[in-house]
Design a protein around this motif. Structure first.
Motif, PDB file in Angstrom:
ATOM      1  N   LEU A  51       6.432  -1.585   7.549  1.00 45.97           N
ATOM      2  CA  LEU A  51       5.707  -1.086   8.167  1.00 45.97           C
ATOM      3  C   LEU A  51       5.346   0.833   8.233  1.00 45.97           C
ATOM      4  O   LEU A  51       4.635   0.900   8.100  1.00 45.97           O
ATOM      5  N   TYR A  52       6.647   0.864   7.960  1.00 42.71           N
ATOM      6  CA  TYR A  52       6.534   2.865   7.736  1.00 42.71           C
ATOM      7  C   TYR A  52       6.573   3.528   6.572  1.00 42.71           C
ATOM      8  O   TYR A  52       6.523   4.778   6.145  1.00 42.71           O
ATOM      9  N   GLY A  53       6.606   2.835   5.787  1.00 42.15           N
ATOM     10  CA  GLY A  53       6.513   2.600   4.303  1.00 42.15           C
ATOM     11  C   GLY A  53       8.086   3.285   3.732  1.00 42.15           C
ATOM     12  O   GLY A  53       8.016   3.663   2.729  1.00 42.15           O
ATOM     13  N   MET A  54       9.422   2.871   4.601  1.00 39.61           N
ATOM     14  CA  MET A  54      10.529   2.569   3.680  1.00 39.61           C
ATOM     15  C   MET A  54      10.700   1.812   2.906  1.00 39.61           C
ATOM     16  O   MET A  54      10.572   0.427   2.910  1.00 39.61           O
ATOM     17  N   GLY A 101       1.010  -1.266  -0.375  1.00 40.79           N
ATOM     18  CA  GLY A 101      -0.404  -0.346  -0.134  1.00 40.79           C
ATOM     19  C   GLY A 101       0.403   1.677   0.285  1.00 40.79           C
ATOM     20  O   GLY A 101       2.065   1.005   0.354  1.00 40.79           O
ATOM     21  N   LEU A 102       0.308   2.390  -0.254  1.00 39.62           N
ATOM     22  CA  LEU A 102       0.975   3.494  -0.438  1.00 39.62           C
ATOM     23  C   LEU A 102       0.151   4.557   0.451  1.00 39.62           C
ATOM     24  O   LEU A 102      -0.935   4.788   0.830  1.00 39.62           O
ATOM     25  N   PRO A 103       1.149   5.376   0.803  1.00 40.17           N
ATOM     26  CA  PRO A 103       2.549   5.427   1.103  1.00 40.17           C
ATOM     27  C   PRO A 103       2.736   4.640   2.430  1.00 40.17           C
ATOM     28  O   PRO A 103       4.166   4.667   2.477  1.00 40.17           O
ATOM     29  N   ARG A 104       1.575   4.471   3.327  1.00 42.35           N
ATOM     30  CA  ARG A 104       2.255   3.205   3.999  1.00 42.35           C
ATOM     31  C   ARG A 104       1.109   1.529   4.419  1.00 42.35           C
ATOM     32  O   ARG A 104       0.122   1.986   4.262  1.00 42.35           O
ATOM     33  N   ILE A 143      10.286 -11.017   4.971  1.00 39.90           N
ATOM     34  CA  ILE A 143      10.471  -9.430   4.942  1.00 39.90           C
ATOM     35  C   ILE A 143      11.623  -8.844   5.947  1.00 39.90           C
ATOM     36  O   ILE A 143      11.415  -8.933   7.067  1.00 39.90           O
ATOM     37  N   ASP A 144      12.946  -9.323   5.192  1.00 45.86           N
ATOM     38  CA  ASP A 144      13.853  -8.263   5.837  1.00 45.86           C
ATOM     39  C   ASP A 144      13.782  -6.873   6.156  1.00 45.86           C
ATOM     40  O   ASP A 144      14.290  -6.253   5.149  1.00 45.86           O
ATOM     41  N   GLY A 145      13.414  -6.504   7.637  1.00 43.40           N
ATOM     42  CA  GLY A 145      12.879  -5.079   7.167  1.00 43.40           C
ATOM     43  C   GLY A 145      11.690  -4.933   7.215  1.00 43.40           C
ATOM     44  O   GLY A 145      11.274  -3.641   7.341  1.00 43.40           O
ATOM     45  N   THR A 146      11.204  -5.436   8.682  1.00 45.03           N
ATOM     46  CA  THR A 146       9.325  -5.340   8.129  1.00 45.03           C
ATOM     47  C   THR A 146       9.477  -3.576   9.541  1.00 45.03           C
ATOM     48  O   THR A 146       8.717  -3.432   9.033  1.00 45.03           O
ATOM     49  N   VAL A 147      10.149  -3.157  10.055  1.00 42.94           N
ATOM     50  CA  VAL A 147       9.910  -1.727  10.463  1.00 42.94           C
ATOM     51  C   VAL A 147       9.899  -0.657   9.614  1.00 42.94           C
ATOM     52  O   VAL A 147       8.966   0.146   9.345  1.00 42.94           O
ATOM     53  N   ASN A 148      11.071  -1.669   8.194  1.00 48.27           N
ATOM     54  CA  ASN A 148      10.687  -0.225   7.356  1.00 48.27           C
ATOM     55  C   ASN A 148       9.510  -0.351   6.771  1.00 48.27           C
ATOM     56  O   ASN A 148       9.285   0.406   6.142  1.00 48.27           O
TER      57      ASN A 148
END
Length: 254
Positions: A78-81, A3-6, A71-76
């Motif tokens: 999650l925040y749309g990074m 999704g976008l943006p997050r 997903i390696d980098g789940t927090v990224n």
């Protein structure tokens, strides 16, 4: 799924839960991607074992097993990074034979096969030629445990005046690929799991970096003063000196 943006709006009830601590998140996308990967492996390689971050698994005594971080980098994520990846490695006897780290946001594919080099989208990779740790850009990461973060921060505080700078991007597999590309000169993190580095460490090693990883399933490697669960990858010209600096600033106690 993203999704976008997050992929979420910060409110509960949007397919986000936690694991070891309130900051250790897992999304519905993590579990869905791992299920997809497992289904594809079962079709393409029936009988092979799979070990994944979300659904676990055990390695058989013989044959090839697959180690997946959906997903390696789940927090990224999650925040749309955009700095997150799907990591998959084929292993035998705990040794990675082949690996791929795929970035959904950019489409980049990092891959390597044991003894056959490493590439990004087919272009050969080579670790940097830096020879002075004072000019090295160092990647790192932090635990979800507040107590361990405190120890990691103390080590980083000691290292920061001794290197060019430090980056914390949030995805171990991609940090290792960055070492392979020379985007950073080294990477050091404690507490990573097998699925975090099984593919990325092979990419870095095949690109000429000096790589040190823990035992794949929790076994402890010979004590070298970096800490039993440290993942370390560095350009060959700085590996020895940078490892010594990490020991000097408390790596073994992190």
């Amino acid at each position: 799924m993203r999704g976008l943006p997050r992929p979420w709006d910060g409110e509960p009830g949007h397919g986000v839960s936690t694991k070891s601590t309130p900051t250790d998140v897992v999304t519905a996308s993590d579990t869905a991607v791992e299920t997809l990967v497992r289904d594809r492996i079962a079709h393409l390689r029936p009988g092979d074992a799979v070990v994944g971050e979300e659904h676990g698994g055990e390695v058989a005594a013989t044959g090839v097993a697959w180690v997946v971080d959906p997903i390696d980098g789940t927090v990224n994520f999650l925040y749309g990074m955009p700095w997150y990846a799907v990591s998959l490695a084929a292993v035998r006897d705990g040794v990675s034979l082949a690996g791929a780290v795929v970035e959904p946001a950019s489409g980049r594919v990092w891959s390597a096969a044991l003894g056959h080099g490493a590439t990004c989208d087919g272009r050969p990779l080579r670790a940097s030629g830096v020879s002075d740790p004072a000019l090295a850009l160092l990647g790192t990461g932090f635990s979800y445990s507040p107590q361990r973060r405190t120890r990691q921060a103390a080590m980083v505080a000691g290292l920061l005046p001794r290197v060019r700078d430090i980056r914390r991007a949030g995805s171990a597999s991609l940090d290792l690929c960055a070492v392979a590309a020379g985007w950073v000169d080294a990477y050091l993190e404690h507490g990573c799991n097998w699925w975090d580095w099984a593919a990325g460490a092979l990419v870095a090693s095949e690109a000429g970096a000096v790589v040190r990883v823990p035992g794949p399933t929790g076994s402890v490697p010979p004590d070298d003063g970096l800490g039993a669960d440290a993942v370390f990858a560095a350009a060959p010209g700085i590996a020895v000196e940078l490892a010594a600096l990490a020991r000097e600033h408390g790596a073994a106690g992190v």
